[in-house]
Motif scaffolding. Sequence first.
Motif, PDB file in Angstrom:
ATOM      1  N   GLY A 318      34.305  34.340  41.789  1.00 36.39           N
ATOM      2  CA  GLY A 318      34.832  35.687  41.925  1.00 36.39           C
ATOM      3  C   GLY A 318      35.961  35.956  40.951  1.00 36.39           C
ATOM      4  N   GLU A 319      36.058  37.198  40.511  1.00 39.40           N
ATOM      5  CA  GLU A 319      37.136  37.642  39.629  1.00 39.40           C
ATOM      6  C   GLU A 319      37.626  39.011  40.097  1.00 39.40           C
ATOM      7  OE1 GLU A 319      36.082  37.697  35.544  1.00 39.40           O
ATOM      8  OE2 GLU A 319      35.826  35.524  35.382  1.00 39.40           O
ATOM      9  N   MET A 320      38.914  39.200  40.007  1.00 40.27           N
ATOM     10  CA  MET A 320      39.523  40.498  40.319  1.00 40.27           C
ATOM     11  C   MET A 320      40.499  40.834  39.205  1.00 40.27           C
ATOM     12  SD  MET A 320      41.664  41.714  43.704  1.00 40.27           S
ATOM     13  CE  MET A 320      40.214  41.461  44.723  1.00 40.27           C
ATOM     14  N   THR A 321      40.330  41.993  38.588  1.00 40.65           N
ATOM     15  CA  THR A 321      41.131  42.363  37.429  1.00 40.65           C
ATOM     16  C   THR A 321      41.796  43.707  37.637  1.00 40.65           C
ATOM     17  OG1 THR A 321      41.044  42.665  35.022  1.00 40.65           O
ATOM     18  CG2 THR A 321      39.193  43.500  36.297  1.00 40.65           C
ATOM     19  N   THR A 322      42.835  43.953  36.869  1.00 40.77           N
ATOM     20  CA  THR A 322      43.536  45.229  36.936  1.00 40.77           C
ATOM     21  C   THR A 322      42.754  46.299  36.176  1.00 40.77           C
ATOM     22  OG1 THR A 322      44.835  44.623  34.986  1.00 40.77           O
ATOM     23  CG2 THR A 322      45.774  44.106  37.144  1.00 40.77           C
ATOM     24  N   ASN A 323      43.207  47.551  36.321  1.00 40.56           N
ATOM     25  CA  ASN A 323      42.496  48.648  35.671  1.00 40.56           C
ATOM     26  C   ASN A 323      42.529  48.549  34.153  1.00 40.56           C
ATOM     27  OD1 ASN A 323      41.823  49.904  38.101  1.00 40.56           O
ATOM     28  ND2 ASN A 323      43.780  50.982  38.186  1.00 40.56           N
ATOM     29  N   ASP A 324      43.617  48.030  33.591  1.00 39.22           N
ATOM     30  CA  ASP A 324      43.711  47.911  32.145  1.00 39.22           C
ATOM     31  C   ASP A 324      43.160  46.587  31.624  1.00 39.22           C
ATOM     32  OD1 ASP A 324      45.623  46.234  33.094  1.00 39.22           O
ATOM     33  OD2 ASP A 324      47.324  47.232  32.139  1.00 39.22           O
ATOM     34  N   GLN A 325      42.554  45.765  32.483  1.00 38.39           N
ATOM     35  CA  GLN A 325      41.917  44.505  32.105  1.00 38.39           C
ATOM     36  C   GLN A 325      42.901  43.488  31.514  1.00 38.39           C
ATOM     37  OE1 GLN A 325      38.482  44.222  32.700  1.00 38.39           O
ATOM     38  NE2 GLN A 325      38.678  46.253  33.581  1.00 38.39           N
ATOM     39  N   ARG A 326      44.182  43.611  31.824  1.00 41.66           N
ATOM     40  CA  ARG A 326      45.174  42.719  31.235  1.00 41.66           C
ATOM     41  C   ARG A 326      45.544  41.544  32.134  1.00 41.66           C
ATOM     42  NH1 ARG A 326      48.018  44.007  26.713  1.00 41.66           N
ATOM     43  NH2 ARG A 326      47.438  45.942  25.680  1.00 41.66           N
TER      44      ARG A 326
END
Length: 555
Positions: A318-326
Amino acid sequence: MKTIRYISCSGALLIAMTTVNCALAQDTSKRKTIDITSTFKPVLRDAVKQNFSASLPATDTSRPLLNYNIPQQQVKVPFSPGTLNPVALQVDSLLPWSNSHYLKVGVGNAHLPYAQGAFSFGNGTTSFFNAYGEVYASKGKLDHQKNNLADFMLRGTFKVAKDHELSARLGFKGQEFYYYGYRPDTLEFSKSELRQRFRTVEAAVNFRNTSPSEFGLTYNPNAKVTVFSGTNNSMENKEENLVFNLPLQKYVGKSFGFNLGFTGDLTRYTPDGKSRQNNDLMFISPALLLKTPNVFLNLGVTPSWDNGSFNMLPNLMGEMTTNDQRFTLQAGWIGYYNKGSYQRFSTINPWIAPPADLQNHRQTQLYAGFKGSLANHFTYSAKAAFFKEHHVPLFVNDQVDGKTFETVYANSMDVLQFHGEIGYMRGEDFSFSSGITFNNFTNVEGQAKAWGLLPVELNGTLRWKILKDLYFKTDLYAWDGAAYRSKEGDDRKGDKAFDLNAGVEFRITRGLNLWLQMNNIFNNRYQRWNQYEVYGFNFLGGVAFRFGDMKPIKK
């Protein structure tokens, strides 16, 4: 009375008839005419028209003052849009196809000669064809410290339909090593006793659809056949390997998907003078996929059969990222195999003796970490993982003269690992990356130590385009010494290593470059494998010819 009325009416009628007859008895020769004595014609009087004379309006020089009253809107946005920030340009490995060729030749104090070349053909749209080759002969300062290589590969890709692609490759690789690490070094051996040759013939085919089918399916069946042999002192050990993979993926909409694959890995190993051994591995990999702009999930299991022994391996990621992909969080619990084969073991340690038996290395990994980018050019990642491993292949010196390595197995072993990476990239002009890995080996069952496995590894790479036609590169490898078994059977710790390499290349003409590569600049005499000292400082330089159509083909 009725009689009198009747007589009176009769009389009146008789008088009338007598009068008509008298009139008709007048002059009948005169024609009938109509005399018009007057005429009348109605006529309307002409209407009176009014004349309008327009006048120009007076010029208004005053500016109107307009007042707007807009009420405040109470709108609640369900999400927060991400900001757009420039990031470092990634080097594109899918450059436009170009029918270009190059030939690189050189000499050095350890390599004589060295040659490498590549040639490409095809129209760039429906066919691609590559040919690659590399040969060299190297010799160090120690007796029998030699290594020769001949590597050739043919690769082609063809579009058999609008959305289908067929790829194939055929290769040959021949290597020659010498057992120069015997102790004491006063022993004498013939050349045939010390020379070990490896030969590999490989053929592979791959068929895939370049875009999903009308039912949303993506498939990529492929197969590979390898024939490998190792020869030492007229003793030949053979191995044949067949690997086939049938992956299938289907997405429902843009977020949900399903993976299903079947893999078979079949190996036939025949040691010289011994009966053949079979080492077969098969597994199925079903998984459910969820992919959104901020979340990725892979939920599956891997039923596997290791020579008929069943094992259920996890496949959860699983991966969870922010809206800006940073910034991205990562976690998973996965299981997989490293195939136990003579060919694979020879790539890890080229001075091994033919293994007595083959076992597949099974790993289960539980990990968590994060990755991201900073200031548009910096990247970073960190991960902590716990491994539970079974049938771990380890290599120890033989207890006669130590020149060959025997393959032994740890029945099980636990590994706690920490890994981190940082990088900096500025377009294609400058790039730097570095990583470090810490391994803690515990609960080694069946062996005293994790022989030959490195507890600490450090690496770094730098690529710099100094000028338009001047390129510089450098690589760093460092590690803490691995445990090894001495001739007496006790465990010892190997040497630490620090190996720095650097190279430069600059263009003389459009099709001619000069290049220089220097290895082990600090001339460290370390041993990656016990009793086998590496080359000291060595350099290799030469010219590179580039010819053919060096411009991208226009479509």
